[in-house]
Motif scaffolding. Sequence first.
Motif, short mmCIF file in Angstrom:
data_model
loop_
_atom_site.label_atom_id
_atom_site.label_comp_id
_atom_site.label_asym_id
_atom_site.label_seq_id
_atom_site.Cartn_x
_atom_site.Cartn_y
_atom_site.Cartn_z
N VAL A 104 33.87 48.01 41.86
CA VAL A 104 32.85 47.06 42.32
C VAL A 104 31.51 47.49 41.75
CG1 VAL A 104 31.59 46.16 44.32
CG2 VAL A 104 34.07 46.52 44.46
N ARG A 105 30.80 46.53 41.16
CA ARG A 105 29.45 46.77 40.67
C ARG A 105 28.57 45.59 41.05
NH1 ARG A 105 32.93 48.16 36.46
NH2 ARG A 105 32.86 50.36 35.80
N ASN A 106 27.36 45.88 41.45
CA ASN A 106 26.42 44.82 41.82
C ASN A 106 27.01 43.86 42.85
OD1 ASN A 106 24.36 45.75 40.08
ND2 ASN A 106 25.35 44.74 38.35
N GLY A 107 27.81 44.39 43.76
CA GLY A 107 28.31 43.59 44.87
C GLY A 107 29.57 42.81 44.60
N GLY A 108 30.13 42.88 43.37
CA GLY A 108 31.33 42.11 43.08
C GLY A 108 32.36 42.91 42.32
N PRO A 109 33.67 42.62 42.51
CA PRO A 109 34.74 43.35 41.84
C PRO A 109 35.06 42.76 40.46
CG PRO A 109 35.70 41.83 43.39
CD PRO A 109 34.20 41.68 43.51
N SER A 191 28.74 43.51 30.49
CA SER A 191 27.52 43.16 31.22
C SER A 191 27.85 43.14 32.70
CB SER A 191 27.02 41.78 30.79
OG SER A 191 25.84 41.42 31.50
N ASN A 192 26.94 43.67 33.50
CA ASN A 192 27.17 43.73 34.95
C ASN A 192 26.71 42.48 35.67
OD1 ASN A 192 28.23 46.39 34.81
ND2 ASN A 192 26.16 47.21 34.70
N ASN A 193 25.99 41.61 34.99
CA ASN A 193 25.59 40.32 35.56
C ASN A 193 25.42 39.32 34.42
OD1 ASN A 193 22.96 40.63 34.42
ND2 ASN A 193 22.25 41.71 36.25
N THR A 194 25.00 38.11 34.76
CA THR A 194 24.78 37.09 33.73
C THR A 194 23.31 36.75 33.59
OG1 THR A 194 25.25 35.37 35.38
CG2 THR A 194 27.08 36.08 33.97
N GLN A 195 22.46 37.69 33.96
CA GLN A 195 21.01 37.50 33.82
C GLN A 195 20.43 38.32 32.67
OE1 GLN A 195 22.24 38.07 37.32
NE2 GLN A 195 22.53 35.87 37.01
N LYS A 263 27.95 58.09 38.47
CA LYS A 263 27.87 58.87 37.24
C LYS A 263 29.08 58.64 36.34
CE LYS A 263 24.96 62.68 38.84
NZ LYS A 263 24.89 64.15 39.10
N LEU A 264 30.23 58.38 36.94
CA LEU A 264 31.44 58.21 36.16
C LEU A 264 31.37 56.98 35.27
CD1 LEU A 264 34.31 59.13 35.46
CD2 LEU A 264 35.13 57.77 37.41
N TYR A 265 31.36 55.79 35.85
CA TYR A 265 31.28 54.55 35.09
C TYR A 265 30.32 53.56 35.73
CZ TYR A 265 35.79 56.17 33.08
OH TYR A 265 36.79 56.89 32.48
N THR A 266 29.24 54.07 36.33
CA THR A 266 28.28 53.23 37.08
C THR A 266 28.98 52.33 38.09
OG1 THR A 266 28.19 51.43 35.43
CG2 THR A 266 26.62 53.25 35.17
N ILE A 267 29.95 52.89 38.80
CA ILE A 267 30.70 52.16 39.82
C ILE A 267 30.00 52.31 41.17
CG2 ILE A 267 32.90 52.08 41.08
CD1 ILE A 267 34.23 53.19 38.54
N ASP A 268 29.90 51.22 41.91
CA ASP A 268 29.34 51.28 43.27
C ASP A 268 30.40 51.73 44.28
OD1 ASP A 268 26.87 50.41 42.35
OD2 ASP A 268 27.37 48.29 42.66
N SER A 269 31.60 51.18 44.13
CA SER A 269 32.70 51.55 45.02
C SER A 269 34.01 51.09 44.41
CB SER A 269 32.52 50.91 46.41
OG SER A 269 32.59 49.49 46.33
N MET A 270 35.11 51.56 45.00
CA MET A 270 36.45 51.15 44.60
C MET A 270 37.11 50.48 45.79
SD MET A 270 36.79 52.12 41.38
CE MET A 270 38.55 52.17 41.02
N ILE A 271 37.74 49.34 45.56
CA ILE A 271 38.38 48.59 46.63
C ILE A 271 39.84 48.31 46.27
CG2 ILE A 271 36.20 47.53 47.34
CD1 ILE A 271 37.15 44.94 45.95
N PRO A 272 40.68 47.98 47.27
CA PRO A 272 42.09 47.70 46.99
C PRO A 272 42.27 46.56 45.98
CG PRO A 272 41.76 48.04 49.33
CD PRO A 272 40.38 47.99 48.71
N ALA A 273 43.29 46.68 45.18
CA ALA A 273 43.59 45.66 44.17
C ALA A 273 45.09 45.41 44.13
CB ALA A 273 43.11 46.12 42.80
N LYS A 274 45.46 44.27 43.56
CA LYS A 274 46.87 43.94 43.39
C LYS A 274 47.08 43.42 41.97
CE LYS A 274 46.36 39.33 45.51
NZ LYS A 274 44.89 39.44 45.73
N ASP A 275 48.30 43.47 41.52
CA ASP A 275 48.60 43.10 40.14
C ASP A 275 48.17 41.67 39.81
OD1 ASP A 275 50.03 43.58 37.51
OD2 ASP A 275 51.14 41.84 38.28
#
Length: 291
Positions: A104-109, A191-195, A263-275
């Motif tokens: 998740v970055r900038n509030g979105g996965p 890009s982390n956003n479209t701005q 620091k790793l990949y500018t990640i805010d958080s990690m959340i559950p995912a599915k295939d």
Amino acid sequence: MKKLLTLTLFATVATASAAENCRVINMGFNPAQDSSAVLTSGKAIATYLESKIRGVEVRTTVAQDYQALVEATRSGKLDFAWLSPVSYVQAHDQAGAQVLLKSVRNGGPYYWSAFVVRKDSGIKTLNDLRGKTVAWIDPTSAAGYTFPRALLVSKGINPDTFFSKQTFAGKHDAAVLSLANGTVDAIATFSNNTQGTSGSWTQYLPADKASQLAVVAYTKPIPGDTLSVRSDYQTGCADVVTRVRAAIIGMKSDPAGQGLLKKLYTIDSMIPAKDADYNVVRDAVKASQKK
């Protein structure tokens, strides 16, 4: 009785061996940027996990390129891998790897791919890129190859004849530098956003140099890069997998953990995912291969 004792001893040894195999975790990282920086951050993540999960040892490595990370997962050299979306799809579809979490970055996965140029180049639109030189990242990079090529194909453009020259930078930071230095006319990067205010160019360049670059087009959203696990490790070491997954999810609530992900990949958080989250990636792969 002797046969029974032998079988019992064998079962005990096998169980101990399995426990030892689960105790040592081999974790691979994506070489999306400077490998030494990724390795330092990866080792910090490993130390963090060892502090949260009693009795495990986390060994880390940074792959030479995206495909090498997939191959190491497929061959069983890695138990967990931080895979890009396209690399995850390859590892899942070819070797059964399972996605656990997405970034998740900038509030979105999700994130985007952008075609980026120098502001003084006179390039304002995708069509203006005709006959220009472009640097992709890697053939299995979602933002640095698959999605931007799919965008061009969707507009009736054959990327292989559209540009005068195509090269592979290998990493996003290298691509940004090649653009800033005038080596290429355009790059495809994340890009982390479209701005146009957050992306590889703002991460890897000083503000004054980043301000000299501009985005001419964005792709559709790309699901976040993943933490995935080798399928037989997930089956044989389910408890460890559960603990690793929980520890990394929990990093968002721990200031120290948050800093490590950033620091790793500018990640805010990690959340559950599915295939199924990555079916859009499979569609983009197919589209990008059309001429």
